[in-house]
Design a protein around this motif. Structure first.
Motif, PDB file in Angstrom:
ATOM      1  N   LEU A  10       0.819  -1.210   0.000  1.00 22.13           N
ATOM      2  CA  LEU A  10       0.000   0.000   0.000  1.00 22.13           C
ATOM      3  C   LEU A  10       0.853   1.259   0.000  1.00 22.13           C
ATOM      4  N   PRO A  11       0.321   2.348  -0.575  1.00 27.85           N
ATOM      5  CA  PRO A  11       0.995   3.633  -0.423  1.00 27.85           C
ATOM      6  C   PRO A  11       0.723   4.193   0.978  1.00 27.85           C
ATOM      7  N   PRO A  12       1.576   5.073   1.481  1.00 27.85           N
ATOM      8  CA  PRO A  12       1.387   5.613   2.836  1.00 27.85           C
ATOM      9  C   PRO A  12       0.098   6.420   3.028  1.00 27.85           C
ATOM     10  N   ASP A  13      -0.528   6.854   1.954  1.00 28.23           N
ATOM     11  CA  ASP A  13      -1.748   7.655   2.086  1.00 28.23           C
ATOM     12  C   ASP A  13      -3.024   6.828   1.865  1.00 28.23           C
ATOM     13  N   ALA A  14      -2.950   5.521   2.036  1.00 27.40           N
ATOM     14  CA  ALA A  14      -4.111   4.643   1.819  1.00 27.40           C
ATOM     15  C   ALA A  14      -5.183   4.893   2.877  1.00 27.40           C
ATOM     16  N   ASP A  15      -6.440   4.760   2.453  1.00 29.89           N
ATOM     17  CA  ASP A  15      -7.543   4.938   3.392  1.00 29.89           C
ATOM     18  C   ASP A  15      -8.028   3.575   3.898  1.00 29.89           C
ATOM     19  N   ASP A  16      -9.060   3.588   4.746  1.00 22.28           N
ATOM     20  CA  ASP A  16      -9.564   2.358   5.356  1.00 22.28           C
ATOM     21  C   ASP A  16      -9.991   1.325   4.307  1.00 22.28           C
ATOM     22  N   ALA A  17     -10.700   1.762   3.298  1.00 24.73           N
ATOM     23  CA  ALA A  17     -11.190   0.843   2.266  1.00 24.73           C
ATOM     24  C   ALA A  17     -10.035   0.212   1.489  1.00 24.73           C
ATOM     25  N   ALA A  18      -9.015   0.996   1.178  1.00 25.84           N
ATOM     26  CA  ALA A  18      -7.863   0.471   0.448  1.00 25.84           C
ATOM     27  C   ALA A  18      -7.084  -0.535   1.291  1.00 25.84           C
ATOM     28  N   VAL A  19      -6.966  -0.268   2.582  1.00 21.77           N
ATOM     29  CA  VAL A  19      -6.270  -1.191   3.488  1.00 21.77           C
ATOM     30  C   VAL A  19      -7.028  -2.506   3.554  1.00 21.77           C
ATOM     31  N   TYR A  20      -8.339  -2.436   3.691  1.00 24.64           N
ATOM     32  CA  TYR A  20      -9.155  -3.644   3.773  1.00 24.64           C
ATOM     33  C   TYR A  20      -9.085  -4.443   2.470  1.00 24.64           C
ATOM     34  N   ALA A  21      -9.176  -3.757   1.341  1.00 28.51           N
ATOM     35  CA  ALA A  21      -9.116  -4.433   0.042  1.00 28.51           C
ATOM     36  C   ALA A  21      -7.757  -5.098  -0.171  1.00 28.51           C
ATOM     37  N   ALA A  22      -6.694  -4.424   0.202  1.00 28.92           N
ATOM     38  CA  ALA A  22      -5.351  -4.999   0.058  1.00 28.92           C
ATOM     39  C   ALA A  22      -5.188  -6.213   0.963  1.00 28.92           C
ATOM     40  N   TYR A  23      -5.734  -6.141   2.169  1.00 22.34           N
ATOM     41  CA  TYR A  23      -5.657  -7.268   3.097  1.00 22.34           C
ATOM     42  C   TYR A  23      -6.416  -8.473   2.537  1.00 22.34           C
ATOM     43  N   LEU A  24      -7.619  -8.265   2.038  1.00 22.83           N
ATOM     44  CA  LEU A  24      -8.389  -9.375   1.471  1.00 22.83           C
ATOM     45  C   LEU A  24      -7.685  -9.994   0.271  1.00 22.83           C
ATOM     46  N   ALA A  25      -7.126  -9.151  -0.590  1.00 24.39           N
ATOM     47  CA  ALA A  25      -6.412  -9.663  -1.761  1.00 24.39           C
ATOM     48  C   ALA A  25      -5.186 -10.472  -1.335  1.00 24.39           C
ATOM     49  N   ALA A  26      -4.472 -10.004  -0.327  1.00 29.82           N
ATOM     50  CA  ALA A  26      -3.286 -10.721   0.140  1.00 29.82           C
ATOM     51  C   ALA A  26      -3.664 -12.051   0.783  1.00 29.82           C
ATOM     52  N   VAL A  27      -4.757 -12.071   1.531  1.00 35.01           N
ATOM     53  CA  VAL A  27      -5.190 -13.312   2.175  1.00 35.01           C
ATOM     54  C   VAL A  27      -5.670 -14.317   1.125  1.00 35.01           C
ATOM     55  N   LYS A  28      -6.291 -13.847   0.056  1.00 32.92           N
ATOM     56  CA  LYS A  28      -6.727 -14.760  -1.003  1.00 32.92           C
ATOM     57  C   LYS A  28      -5.537 -15.418  -1.688  1.00 32.92           C
ATOM     58  N   TYR A  46      -2.256  -5.674   8.853  1.00 34.10           N
ATOM     59  CA  TYR A  46      -3.628  -5.169   8.749  1.00 34.10           C
ATOM     60  C   TYR A  46      -4.092  -4.546  10.066  1.00 34.10           C
ATOM     61  N   GLU A  47      -3.796  -5.201  11.176  1.00 31.02           N
ATOM     62  CA  GLU A  47      -4.205  -4.672  12.480  1.00 31.02           C
ATOM     63  C   GLU A  47      -3.561  -3.317  12.764  1.00 31.02           C
ATOM     64  N   SER A  48      -2.346  -3.107  12.282  1.00 31.87           N
ATOM     65  CA  SER A  48      -1.683  -1.837  12.550  1.00 31.87           C
ATOM     66  C   SER A  48      -2.120  -0.732  11.588  1.00 31.87           C
ATOM     67  N   LEU A  49      -2.865  -1.071  10.529  1.00 32.61           N
ATOM     68  CA  LEU A  49      -3.279  -0.063   9.549  1.00 32.61           C
ATOM     69  C   LEU A  49      -4.787   0.021   9.329  1.00 32.61           C
ATOM     70  N   ARG A  50      -5.576  -0.765  10.028  1.00 36.62           N
ATOM     71  CA  ARG A  50      -6.992  -0.890   9.657  1.00 36.62           C
ATOM     72  C   ARG A  50      -7.837   0.350   9.882  1.00 36.62           C
ATOM     73  N   THR A  51      -7.477   1.221  10.802  1.00 42.70           N
ATOM     74  CA  THR A  51      -8.222   2.463  11.002  1.00 42.70           C
ATOM     75  C   THR A  51      -7.253   3.645  10.948  1.00 42.70           C
ATOM     76  N   HIS A  52      -7.834   4.824  10.809  1.00 43.98           N
ATOM     77  CA  HIS A  52      -7.001   6.028  10.779  1.00 43.98           C
ATOM     78  C   HIS A  52      -6.217   6.169  12.084  1.00 43.98           C
ATOM     79  N   ARG A  53      -6.863   5.870  13.178  1.00 36.67           N
ATOM     80  CA  ARG A  53      -6.198   5.977  14.479  1.00 36.67           C
ATOM     81  C   ARG A  53      -5.034   4.981  14.592  1.00 36.67           C
ATOM     82  N   ALA A  54      -5.231   3.768  14.094  1.00 40.12           N
ATOM     83  CA  ALA A  54      -4.161   2.762  14.124  1.00 40.12           C
ATOM     84  C   ALA A  54      -3.001   3.179  13.224  1.00 40.12           C
TER      85      ALA A  54
END
Length: 97
Positions: A10-28, A46-54
């Motif tokens: 992911l790029p450093p400016d990824a949002d929540d949806a992009a993080v989730y999509a990348a995680y699902l693609a990687a798990v597949k 994923y746990e360290s990037l899943r929300t803006h706060r994380a």
């Protein structure tokens, strides 16, 4: 700790949806049954990037210096036929030659 953005591709400016999509693609591509260690690395990233706060906490508090292998992985351009010589990075890390 390796870079979670690099782990998920992911790029450093990824949002929540992009993080989730990348995680699902990687798990597949690498389900937990096939490679449990790789899956655990994906899950940790994923746990360290899943929300803006994380993502903010990761940016503020994960200040460990990279290992030599992480430096080699980042320096290896995509599609390169081979990695640069380890002696080159040893010289760069020593600050000479």
């Amino acid at each position: 700790m390796s870079d979670p953005y690099l782990t998920l591709g992911l790029p450093p400016d990824a949002d929540d949806a992009a993080v989730y999509a990348a995680y699902l693609a990687a798990v597949k591509t690498c389900p937990p049954e096939r490679d449990p260690q790789r899956f655990q690395a994906l899950r940790t990233a994923y746990e360290s990037l899943r929300t803006h706060r994380a993502r903010l906490a990761t940016a503020l508090f994960n200040q460990e210096p990279p290992t030599l292998l992480e430096v080699l992985d980042r320096a290896d351009p995509v599609g390169a036929p081979r990695r640069p010589a380890r002696a080159l990075f040893d010289a760069l890390l020593r600050g000479g030659d």
